[in-house]
Scaffold this motif. Structure first.
Motif, PDB file in Angstrom:
ATOM      1  N   GLY A   1      -9.711  -5.353   2.205  1.00  0.00           N
ATOM      2  CA  GLY A   1      -9.108  -4.505   1.188  1.00  0.00           C
ATOM      3  C   GLY A   1      -9.763  -3.156   0.996  1.00  0.00           C
TER       4      GLY A   1
ATOM      5  N   HIS B   1      -3.781  -6.584   7.770  1.00  0.00           N
ATOM      6  CA  HIS B   1      -3.162  -7.309   6.659  1.00  0.00           C
ATOM      7  C   HIS B   1      -2.041  -6.440   6.112  1.00  0.00           C
TER       8      HIS B   1
ATOM      9  N   TYR C   1      10.030  -1.459   2.859  1.00  0.00           N
ATOM     10  CA  TYR C   1      10.129  -2.898   2.634  1.00  0.00           C
ATOM     11  C   TYR C   1      11.275  -3.540   3.405  1.00  0.00           C
TER      12      TYR C   1
ATOM     13  N   ASP D   1       5.265  -7.735   1.424  1.00  0.00           N
ATOM     14  CA  ASP D   1       5.833  -8.163   0.151  1.00  0.00           C
ATOM     15  C   ASP D   1       5.449  -7.142  -0.918  1.00  0.00           C
TER      16      ASP D   1
ATOM     17  N   ALA E   1      -2.188  -5.725  -5.566  1.00  0.00           N
ATOM     18  CA  ALA E   1      -3.384  -5.117  -4.966  1.00  0.00           C
ATOM     19  C   ALA E   1      -3.681  -3.751  -5.566  1.00  0.00           C
ATOM     20  N   THR E   2      -2.639  -2.989  -5.834  1.00  0.00           N
ATOM     21  CA  THR E   2      -2.822  -1.633  -6.364  1.00  0.00           C
ATOM     22  C   THR E   2      -3.301  -1.660  -7.809  1.00  0.00           C
TER      23      THR E   2
ATOM     24  N   TYR F   1       1.054  -5.393   3.928  1.00  0.00           N
ATOM     25  CA  TYR F   1       1.676  -5.704   2.634  1.00  0.00           C
ATOM     26  C   TYR F   1       3.189  -5.595   2.793  1.00  0.00           C
TER      27      TYR F   1
ATOM     28  N   ALA G   1       2.999  -8.289  -3.660  1.00  0.00           N
ATOM     29  CA  ALA G   1       1.589  -8.341  -3.253  1.00  0.00           C
ATOM     30  C   ALA G   1       0.972  -6.953  -3.268  1.00  0.00           C
ATOM     31  N   ALA G   2       1.749  -5.951  -2.869  1.00  0.00           N
ATOM     32  CA  ALA G   2       1.251  -4.574  -2.865  1.00  0.00           C
ATOM     33  C   ALA G   2       0.998  -4.083  -4.289  1.00  0.00           C
TER      34      ALA G   2
ATOM     35  N   GLU H   1       2.032   2.923  -8.398  1.00  0.00           N
ATOM     36  CA  GLU H   1       2.662   1.672  -7.997  1.00  0.00           C
ATOM     37  C   GLU H   1       4.133   1.590  -8.374  1.00  0.00           C
TER      38      GLU H   1
ATOM     39  N   ASP I   1      -1.150  -1.481   4.137  1.00  0.00           N
ATOM     40  CA  ASP I   1      -1.935  -2.541   4.770  1.00  0.00           C
ATOM     41  C   ASP I   1      -3.413  -2.277   4.559  1.00  0.00           C
TER      42      ASP I   1
END
Length: 359
Positions: free
Chosen positions: A216, A283, A244, A287, A294-295, A285, A290-291, A348, A117
């Motif tokens: 972020g 926020h 998850y 999903d 972002a990574t 993450y 989405a993570a 990731e 998050d």
């Protein structure tokens, strides 16, 4: 209320002092194992972990991969990170700045395998009176020095073209900051929740900047010892599966989701209403796609450049001549700092497996 136990990089000198020696030490390669300890401390974004243990989700994923995973509460946040740095924990929930300044700066090769998050209003600057942020110039500011509150202040000052030396910071423990702001002598404070909410509720208080203004940048991670992860990749798969499945459940807008969040609130010592308020400024993450996005984003490199430059400027890389002394690796082969001294890795791969249904 959720206990005030989060983010104090000021203690990083314990690990940072190891910088010049730890990187040269040759440790024995970890052996394959089946039992692991993952540390956590109380914070809204990390409550999925103890709940998953309570609900049997940890056991489910551990059994799938033939592992026993112990989700271990450490009552003091900094102590949890120090225990990870010392090898007493295989993984830990930790903010990005502290992952850099404590284990990574101490020479411990650390992998951030879940970006869980970011603070989207959980951290803020509050002033008394009707002034705006620019009126902070020349004022004392109470905060936990060398923590993410200090970083937030630096970022806020930059937005109004002020320098760090345009204010005077007053080191104030997180347990004391609400009471300090109640004093007539204290005009400005920087804090994180739940203290931030309590401070904003005081007469004359006005929030003038928050982490929602730098989305972020204050990230909450699950980090694992890199060598342990390489030897035991099933651990990363199990942890991603746990995260998850749990976040998918807690974000459901039905009775099951409500019950999961209420159970997390109880584990945190909060009411369901208070816990939901903190989640509203987190926020999450939930999903994995989405993570992963972002990574892999260039924005993460920008954020970590700011974080490491701030940390170096405050002396949190003990023994280092430049900010490049601690290398940070990102997806796609991008490296920040010395590529021969990488000790913080944003990995990731396990989040990607979750996104692709390959766990």
């Amino acid at each position: 209320m959720i206990a005030p136990i989060r983010r104090m990089a000021g203690v990083a000198v314990v690990a940072g002092a190891l910088l010049t020696t730890a990187c040269s030490q040759t440790a024995q390669a970890p052996q394959p194992r089946t039992e692991f300890n993952i540390g956590w401390s109380i914070y809204a974004g990390w409550m999925p972990w103890p709940y998953a243990q309570q609900a049997g989700i940890v056991k489910k994923w551990g059994d799938k991969y033939g592992l026993k995973i112990n989700i271990v509460q450490v009552n003091d946040y900094v102590e949890s990170v120090n225990q990870f740095t010392a090898g007493k924990l295989d993984g830990v929930t930790v903010a990005n700045m502290d992952a850099l300044t404590i284990p990574a700066a101490g020479g411990k090769d650390t992998s951030a395998i879940i970006v869980g998050d970011y603070s989207n209003g959980n951290d803020g600057i509050v002033m008394k009176g009707a002034g705006d942020l620019a009126s902070i110039k020349g004022q004392p500011v109470n905060l936990v020095e060398l923590s993410v509150s200090h970083y937030l202040l630096a970022r806020a000052l930059d937005t109004v073209h002020l320098a760090p030396n345009d204010v005077k910071t007053v080191n104030t423990a997180d347990a004391d900051i609400v009471g300090a702001f109640a004093s007539p002598d204290v005009k400005v404070a920087v804090a994180w929740n739940p203290q931030l909410t309590a401070i904003k509720g005081q007469p004359g208080a006005k929030q003038v900047f928050s982490s929602a203004d730098i989305p972020g940048e204050i990230l909450d991670l699950l980090c694992v010892d890199t060598a342990t992860l390489k030897t035991n990749p099933k651990l990363g798969k199990a942890l991603a599966g746990i995260w998850y499945e749990t976040t998918a459940l807690m974000t459901r807008q039905d009775e099951q989701g409500r019950q999961a969040r209420a159970a997390m609130a109880k584990l945190a010592g909060a009411t369901p209403e208070a816990f939901d308020r903190q989640l509203s400024t987190t926020h999450l993450y939930a999903d994995p796609k989405a993570a992963v996005t972002a990574t892999a984003s260039p924005a993460l490199v920008t954020t970590m450049t700011r974080v490491r430059d701030f940390s170096f400027s405050k002396g949190l890389f003990k023994g280092a001549a430049t900010a490049d002394a601690v290398g940070i690796a990102f997806p796609g082969g991008k490296t920040l700092g010395d590529p021969a001294r990488v000790t913080l890795r944003f990995d990731e791969s396990f989040m990607k497996m979750a996104a692709e249904g390959k766990l």
